[in-house]
Scaffold this motif. Structure first.
Motif, PDB file in Angstrom:
ATOM      1  N   GLU A  59       9.312   5.392  -1.661  1.00  0.00           N
ATOM      2  CA  GLU A  59       9.941   4.111  -1.348  1.00  0.00           C
ATOM      3  C   GLU A  59      11.449   4.289  -1.203  1.00  0.00           C
ATOM      4  OE1 GLU A  59      10.454  -0.486  -2.995  1.00  0.00           O
ATOM      5  OE2 GLU A  59       9.365   1.003  -4.186  1.00  0.00           O
ATOM      6  N   ASP A  60      11.973   3.849  -0.076  1.00  0.00           N
ATOM      7  CA  ASP A  60      13.417   3.809   0.154  1.00  0.00           C
ATOM      8  C   ASP A  60      13.883   2.397  -0.179  1.00  0.00           C
ATOM      9  OD1 ASP A  60      15.808   5.217   1.897  1.00  0.00           O
ATOM     10  OD2 ASP A  60      15.756   3.059   2.185  1.00  0.00           O
ATOM     11  N   LYS A  61      14.874   2.265  -1.066  1.00  0.00           N
ATOM     12  CA  LYS A  61      15.284   0.944  -1.539  1.00  0.00           C
ATOM     13  C   LYS A  61      15.873   0.082  -0.427  1.00  0.00           C
ATOM     14  CE  LYS A  61      13.943   1.529  -5.721  1.00  0.00           C
ATOM     15  NZ  LYS A  61      12.746   0.780  -6.205  1.00  0.00           N
ATOM     16  N   THR A  62      16.325   0.705   0.656  1.00  0.00           N
ATOM     17  CA  THR A  62      16.883  -0.057   1.777  1.00  0.00           C
ATOM     18  C   THR A  62      15.809  -0.457   2.778  1.00  0.00           C
ATOM     19  OG1 THR A  62      18.997   1.095   1.556  1.00  0.00           O
ATOM     20  CG2 THR A  62      18.576  -0.032   3.648  1.00  0.00           C
ATOM     21  N   TYR A  63      14.947   0.491   3.164  1.00  0.00           N
ATOM     22  CA  TYR A  63      13.998   0.240   4.246  1.00  0.00           C
ATOM     23  C   TYR A  63      12.535   0.142   3.796  1.00  0.00           C
ATOM     24  CZ  TYR A  63      17.843   0.765   7.493  1.00  0.00           C
ATOM     25  OH  TYR A  63      19.016   0.575   8.178  1.00  0.00           O
ATOM     26  N   GLY A  64      12.266   0.393   2.528  1.00  0.00           N
ATOM     27  CA  GLY A  64      10.934   0.096   2.017  1.00  0.00           C
ATOM     28  C   GLY A  64       9.999   1.271   1.845  1.00  0.00           C
ATOM     29  N   SER A 104       3.631  10.191  12.698  1.00  0.00           N
ATOM     30  CA  SER A 104       4.132   8.820  12.756  1.00  0.00           C
ATOM     31  C   SER A 104       4.140   8.168  11.379  1.00  0.00           C
ATOM     32  CB  SER A 104       3.260   7.991  13.697  1.00  0.00           C
ATOM     33  OG  SER A 104       3.252   8.533  14.999  1.00  0.00           O
ATOM     34  N   PHE A 105       5.167   7.369  11.136  1.00  0.00           N
ATOM     35  CA  PHE A 105       5.213   6.578   9.904  1.00  0.00           C
ATOM     36  C   PHE A 105       5.994   5.295  10.132  1.00  0.00           C
ATOM     37  CE2 PHE A 105       9.237   8.934   9.492  1.00  0.00           C
ATOM     38  CZ  PHE A 105      10.110   7.950   9.033  1.00  0.00           C
ATOM     39  N   TYR A 106       5.720   4.314   9.278  1.00  0.00           N
ATOM     40  CA  TYR A 106       6.513   3.092   9.186  1.00  0.00           C
ATOM     41  C   TYR A 106       7.082   3.012   7.777  1.00  0.00           C
ATOM     42  CZ  TYR A 106       4.111   1.125  13.344  1.00  0.00           C
ATOM     43  OH  TYR A 106       3.608   0.888  14.593  1.00  0.00           O
ATOM     44  N   ARG A 107       8.200   2.310   7.658  1.00  0.00           N
ATOM     45  CA  ARG A 107       8.631   1.830   6.350  1.00  0.00           C
ATOM     46  C   ARG A 107       8.563   0.306   6.388  1.00  0.00           C
ATOM     47  NH1 ARG A 107      10.476   5.337   2.627  1.00  0.00           N
ATOM     48  NH2 ARG A 107      11.180   7.402   3.356  1.00  0.00           N
ATOM     49  N   ARG A 116       7.785  -6.794   6.579  1.00  0.00           N
ATOM     50  CA  ARG A 116       8.313  -6.520   7.920  1.00  0.00           C
ATOM     51  C   ARG A 116       8.428  -5.013   8.101  1.00  0.00           C
ATOM     52  NH1 ARG A 116      13.453 -10.607   8.844  1.00  0.00           N
ATOM     53  NH2 ARG A 116      12.748 -12.225   7.406  1.00  0.00           N
ATOM     54  N   ILE A 117       8.179  -4.550   9.314  1.00  0.00           N
ATOM     55  CA  ILE A 117       8.387  -3.145   9.633  1.00  0.00           C
ATOM     56  C   ILE A 117       9.882  -2.925   9.817  1.00  0.00           C
ATOM     57  CG2 ILE A 117       7.941  -1.303  11.310  1.00  0.00           C
ATOM     58  CD1 ILE A 117       5.254  -2.734  11.900  1.00  0.00           C
ATOM     59  N   ARG A 118      10.471  -2.101   8.930  1.00  0.00           N
ATOM     60  CA  ARG A 118      11.917  -1.907   8.922  1.00  0.00           C
ATOM     61  C   ARG A 118      12.344  -0.559   9.502  1.00  0.00           C
ATOM     62  NH1 ARG A 118      14.548  -6.716   7.152  1.00  0.00           N
ATOM     63  NH2 ARG A 118      13.239  -7.711   5.598  1.00  0.00           N
ATOM     64  N   GLN A 119      11.421   0.404   9.524  1.00  0.00           N
ATOM     65  CA  GLN A 119      11.756   1.738  10.031  1.00  0.00           C
ATOM     66  C   GLN A 119      10.511   2.354  10.660  1.00  0.00           C
ATOM     67  OE1 GLN A 119      12.768   5.283   7.392  1.00  0.00           O
ATOM     68  NE2 GLN A 119      14.824   4.692   8.063  1.00  0.00           N
TER      69      GLN A 119
END
Length: 236
Positions: free
Chosen positions: A122-127, A139-142, A147-150
């Motif tokens: 978990e990235d505290k900024t992007y999730g 492929s990945f999402y954050r 909401r998809i942030r990254q």
């Protein structure tokens, strides 16, 4: 008058990638997190029949005018008043196709990966990082706050990461507003370029359609700024 129409569109390439990708189950909690984020994305109704617009392409000190007819992301045409350089034709074709494909209902565009995801760090900024199982493009999402942030993906000779920092809120459904794409060379791992985007929308018959895309490319050659405007909007 010049025409710009490619034989293979953005959405068709994306559909092929989805069709060829393995479908693995993933993790239940991670899949649910992704499903909630996808449900929050603003899409056009499945029966949306498209729109037309007067185009205005601005690049450097040049301005080009044209016409867009866009029934959907597979069958759209760009007609320019004057001949565009090939690079600009290709760029506009890609940008319009990408804009259309990302607003079309998933059952129409069929771009969404069917594979499950697993949660990593978990990235505290992007999730939370959600990695698509078995995906050859890594492929990945954050996801944060549903909401998809990254977005991250390896494509061709490059790996890219997109940060989606601001969204339009269309009655609880979200479309990317301001976002940045960073590219690295897959072979050398060296940083290659950065692209920035600002997407604006206008309401047309209760549907949000593109009104402008602002774009900047920064690389070792310098900075290139462009904008593509959509005016005199009309539903088909």
């Amino acid at each position: 008058m010049s025409h710009s129409l490619s034989s293979v569109t953005f959405v068709e390439k994306a559909q092929r990638e989805v069709e060829l990708a393995p479908v693995l189950p993933g993790e239940a909690e991670a899949n649910e997190l992704l499903a909630r984020a996808r449900q929050k994305i603003y899409y056009w109704p499945a029966g949306f029949t498209g729109f037309s617009a007067r185009l205005s392409l601005r690049t450097g000190d040049q301005v080009y005018g044209g016409q867009l007819l866009a029934p959907n992301s597979k069958r759209f045409s760009l007609k320019w008043d004057l001949e565009l350089p090939k690079e600009l034709q290709k760029w506009c074709q890609y940008q319009v196709g990408e804009l259309l494909a990302h607003r079309e209902a998933p059952e129409v565009s069929k771009m969404a990966s069917k594979s499950g995801v697993r949660a990593e760090d978990e990235d505290k900024t992007y999730g939370i990082k959600l990695v698509f199982e078995g995906d050859k493009m890594n492929s990945f999402y954050r996801v944060k706050d549903d909401r998809i942030r990254q977005i991250g993906r390896s494509y061709g000779s490059h790996f890219f990461v997109i940060n989606i920092d601001t969204h339009h809120d269309f009655e609880g459904r979200f479309a990317a507003f301001g976002y940045n794409a960073f590219y690295w060379d897959n072979a050398t791992k060296e940083f290659a370029k950065c692209e920035t985007y600002l997407d604006f929308y206008a309401e047309l018959g209760g549907i949000q359609v593109p009104s402008e895309r602002r774009y900047s490319l920064a690389d070792s050659q310098g900075l290139d700024n462009r904008s593509l405007g959509f005016e005199q909007l009309s539903l088909l």
